[in-house]
Design a protein around this motif. Sequence first.
Motif, PDB file in Angstrom:
ATOM      1  N   UNK A   1       0.845  -1.215   0.000  1.00  0.00           N
ATOM      2  CA  UNK A   1       0.000   0.000   0.000  1.00  0.00           C
ATOM      3  C   UNK A   1       0.873   1.255   0.000  1.00  0.00           C
ATOM      4  N   UNK A   2       0.437   2.270  -0.729  1.00  0.00           N
ATOM      5  CA  UNK A   2       1.169   3.540  -0.723  1.00  0.00           C
ATOM      6  C   UNK A   2       1.192   4.124   0.684  1.00  0.00           C
ATOM      7  N   UNK A   3       2.312   4.722   1.016  1.00  0.00           N
ATOM      8  CA  UNK A   3       2.429   5.387   2.315  1.00  0.00           C
ATOM      9  C   UNK A   3       2.569   6.888   2.099  1.00  0.00           C
ATOM     10  N   UNK A   4       1.875   7.621   2.934  1.00  0.00           N
ATOM     11  CA  UNK A   4       1.889   9.090   2.831  1.00  0.00           C
ATOM     12  C   UNK A   4       2.113   9.664   4.221  1.00  0.00           C
ATOM     13  N   UNK A   5       2.925  10.695   4.304  1.00  0.00           N
ATOM     14  CA  UNK A   5       3.082  11.428   5.574  1.00  0.00           C
ATOM     15  C   UNK A   5       2.636  12.870   5.356  1.00  0.00           C
ATOM     16  N   UNK A   6       1.617  13.277   6.090  1.00  0.00           N
ATOM     17  CA  UNK A   6       1.181  14.678   6.072  1.00  0.00           C
ATOM     18  C   UNK A   6       1.822  15.355   7.284  1.00  0.00           C
ATOM     19  N   UNK A  98      -4.374   4.027   0.389  1.00  0.00           N
ATOM     20  CA  UNK A  98      -3.062   4.363   0.955  1.00  0.00           C
ATOM     21  C   UNK A  98      -3.140   4.307   2.485  1.00  0.00           C
ATOM     22  N   UNK A  99      -1.981   4.404   3.124  1.00  0.00           N
ATOM     23  CA  UNK A  99      -1.952   4.585   4.574  1.00  0.00           C
ATOM     24  C   UNK A  99      -1.327   5.951   4.833  1.00  0.00           C
ATOM     25  N   UNK A 100      -2.002   6.747   5.661  1.00  0.00           N
ATOM     26  CA  UNK A 100      -1.619   8.145   5.831  1.00  0.00           C
ATOM     27  C   UNK A 100      -1.255   8.437   7.289  1.00  0.00           C
ATOM     28  N   UNK A 101      -0.072   8.973   7.491  1.00  0.00           N
ATOM     29  CA  UNK A 101       0.322   9.476   8.809  1.00  0.00           C
ATOM     30  C   UNK A 101       0.110  10.980   8.844  1.00  0.00           C
ATOM     31  N   UNK A 116       7.191   3.177  12.358  1.00  0.00           N
ATOM     32  CA  UNK A 116       6.969   1.813  11.876  1.00  0.00           C
ATOM     33  C   UNK A 116       5.807   1.139  12.608  1.00  0.00           C
ATOM     34  N   UNK A 117       5.815   1.222  13.937  1.00  0.00           N
ATOM     35  CA  UNK A 117       4.735   0.611  14.727  1.00  0.00           C
ATOM     36  C   UNK A 117       3.378   1.162  14.306  1.00  0.00           C
ATOM     37  N   UNK A 118       3.314   2.476  14.122  1.00  0.00           N
ATOM     38  CA  UNK A 118       2.032   3.099  13.768  1.00  0.00           C
ATOM     39  C   UNK A 118       1.563   2.650  12.380  1.00  0.00           C
ATOM     40  N   UNK A 119       2.465   2.636  11.408  1.00  0.00           N
ATOM     41  CA  UNK A 119       2.081   2.194  10.062  1.00  0.00           C
ATOM     42  C   UNK A 119       1.675   0.724  10.075  1.00  0.00           C
ATOM     43  N   UNK A 120       2.468  -0.115  10.754  1.00  0.00           N
ATOM     44  CA  UNK A 120       2.166  -1.555  10.776  1.00  0.00           C
ATOM     45  C   UNK A 120       0.801  -1.821  11.415  1.00  0.00           C
ATOM     46  N   UNK A 121       0.530  -1.118  12.522  1.00  0.00           N
ATOM     47  CA  UNK A 121      -0.739  -1.326  13.223  1.00  0.00           C
ATOM     48  C   UNK A 121      -1.914  -0.835  12.381  1.00  0.00           C
ATOM     49  N   UNK A 122      -1.746   0.347  11.772  1.00  0.00           N
ATOM     50  CA  UNK A 122      -2.838   0.897  10.954  1.00  0.00           C
ATOM     51  C   UNK A 122      -3.116   0.022   9.735  1.00  0.00           C
ATOM     52  N   UNK A 123      -2.073  -0.609   9.208  1.00  0.00           N
ATOM     53  CA  UNK A 123      -2.276  -1.490   8.048  1.00  0.00           C
ATOM     54  C   UNK A 123      -3.206  -2.639   8.413  1.00  0.00           C
ATOM     55  N   UNK A 124      -3.110  -3.107   9.655  1.00  0.00           N
ATOM     56  CA  UNK A 124      -3.921  -4.253  10.091  1.00  0.00           C
ATOM     57  C   UNK A 124      -5.281  -3.802  10.632  1.00  0.00           C
ATOM     58  N   UNK A 125      -5.256  -2.775  11.481  1.00  0.00           N
ATOM     59  CA  UNK A 125      -6.466  -2.424  12.234  1.00  0.00           C
ATOM     60  C   UNK A 125      -7.201  -1.186  11.696  1.00  0.00           C
ATOM     61  N   UNK A 197      -1.366   2.786  20.448  1.00  0.00           N
ATOM     62  CA  UNK A 197      -0.082   2.076  20.535  1.00  0.00           C
ATOM     63  C   UNK A 197       0.817   2.858  21.499  1.00  0.00           C
ATOM     64  N   UNK A 198       1.854   2.181  21.979  1.00  0.00           N
ATOM     65  CA  UNK A 198       2.748   2.783  22.970  1.00  0.00           C
ATOM     66  C   UNK A 198       3.574   3.887  22.314  1.00  0.00           C
ATOM     67  N   UNK A 199       3.434   5.096  22.798  1.00  0.00           N
ATOM     68  CA  UNK A 199       4.163   6.236  22.246  1.00  0.00           C
ATOM     69  C   UNK A 199       5.590   6.310  22.766  1.00  0.00           C
ATOM     70  N   UNK A 200       6.194   7.451  22.554  1.00  0.00           N
ATOM     71  CA  UNK A 200       7.620   7.644  22.827  1.00  0.00           C
ATOM     72  C   UNK A 200       7.760   8.923  23.654  1.00  0.00           C
ATOM     73  N   UNK A 201       8.105   8.792  24.940  1.00  0.00           N
ATOM     74  CA  UNK A 201       8.146  10.001  25.790  1.00  0.00           C
ATOM     75  C   UNK A 201       9.007  11.128  25.216  1.00  0.00           C
ATOM     76  N   UNK A 202      10.095  10.787  24.518  1.00  0.00           N
ATOM     77  CA  UNK A 202      10.966  11.851  24.008  1.00  0.00           C
ATOM     78  C   UNK A 202      10.439  12.483  22.714  1.00  0.00           C
TER      79      UNK A 202
END
Lengths: 225, 225
Positions: A1-6, A98-101, A116-125, A197-202
């Motif tokens: 699937x196409x990936x897009x980052x806004x 597509x999958x859009x961030x 990566x985690x966000x794209x992988x999870x969104x692809x499935x769910x 999904x588990x975020x990143x404190x930094x």
Amino acid sequence: MDKIAVIVAGGSGKRMGSEIPKQFLLLGGQPVLMRTMRAFHDYDPEITIITVLPADQVRYWETLCRNYRFNIPHKIVPGGKSRHDSVKNAVAAISPGAIVAVHDGVRPLVSVALIQTCFDTAAILGNAIPVIDIPESIRRVDGEKSKSADRSAYRLVQTPQVFRSELLIRAFRQPYDPSFTDEANLVEADGNHIYLVKGQPSNIKLTTTLDIQIAEAILESGSDE
Amino acid sequence: MDKIAVIVAGGSGKRMGSEIPKQFLLLGGQPVLMRTMRAFHDYDPEITIITVLPADQVRYWETLCRNYRFNIPHKIVPGGKSRHDSVKNAVAAISPGAIVAVHDGVRPLVSVALIQTCFDTAAILGNAIPVIDIPESIRRVDGEKSKSADRSAYRLVQTPQVFRSELLIRAFRQPYDPSFTDEANLVEADGNHIYLVKGQPSNIKLTTTLDIQIAEAILESGSDE
């Protein structure tokens, strides 16, 4: 699937106590927005990057790109009156399938692992929203009154917020509501379950001059946790 | 009125990924706990400082004080099993008619201005709790589900939490409840209105190694906002 980052860079710089909008301030010798875009490019060099900028900042941005020899391919879309309008402008150019961030331009410390985690999870769910625990006690306020609240029942919401493009396109057809403060709320209001999904404190959002200094410290520490 | 600062330093260091409990880590070349105590001393050299330390750390602390020639007068009270027990131990030694600040030992960046605001407000209204806005969107979670929440209705709670000593002494007579995660909750449960004052975003609680690096950056920036 196409990936897009806004990448949404709407800041006018007023809150920073600085003439330069915060997305253009230097972090580790490089404009914040370039770092942010580079994170998505590092995740996948094939990703389509759409950057939303206030119309009156586009020329300045082009000059910066020349000066810093910034050669990551991207499209520029002019921002709207609000964040909601800005993202809507970008989503108008996106096709189904597509999958859009959607990511804050002023979160340059986002790790490739989180993207990566966000794209992988969104692809499935269908969607994925990074969240972190609230590190301090919280209180709920109501006028002059306040009451202790259970911080363990709440999460801080970060970006990238990632969606299958159909969900996002359909959600933006809803009439505007002030509760649409981020895309998770918008897509949720359209009847979808939101997946955390588990975020990143930094992965902090740079909104004050102090935040820039904190980000420098995180950068020097090499942490991407 | 007599002023008292109860500095709670209960950390065992496990969360820091370090052998040294976080209150003893160096910040700007000085142990965190010494910086914290110095802030209260700078506010008022006449203030009584009571520091709560795990019993097995007292000897180490005394060595540190000699090595760093730390000469701010203070009493040491052994900590209990929980934060609640620790503060209770300290409050047991306090008389009515004083104003008492309870402060996290690992919040060394607290400004004199914030300490002053809290004491001044508590002297008039009975108590004062510093809070800051939540800088990001929040969601309320409930098992697998989550829902957007209005961040403008919530505040992050900091310390020093300052009280007229009568309120604190009486509140600690209540049977323990797990909701007593800080002194504000405890005093509120005893039937008192809690008064919020504007906190200090840089007054961060050092709970991770990254926080220490962030604190160094704040210290170098000279910010006390």
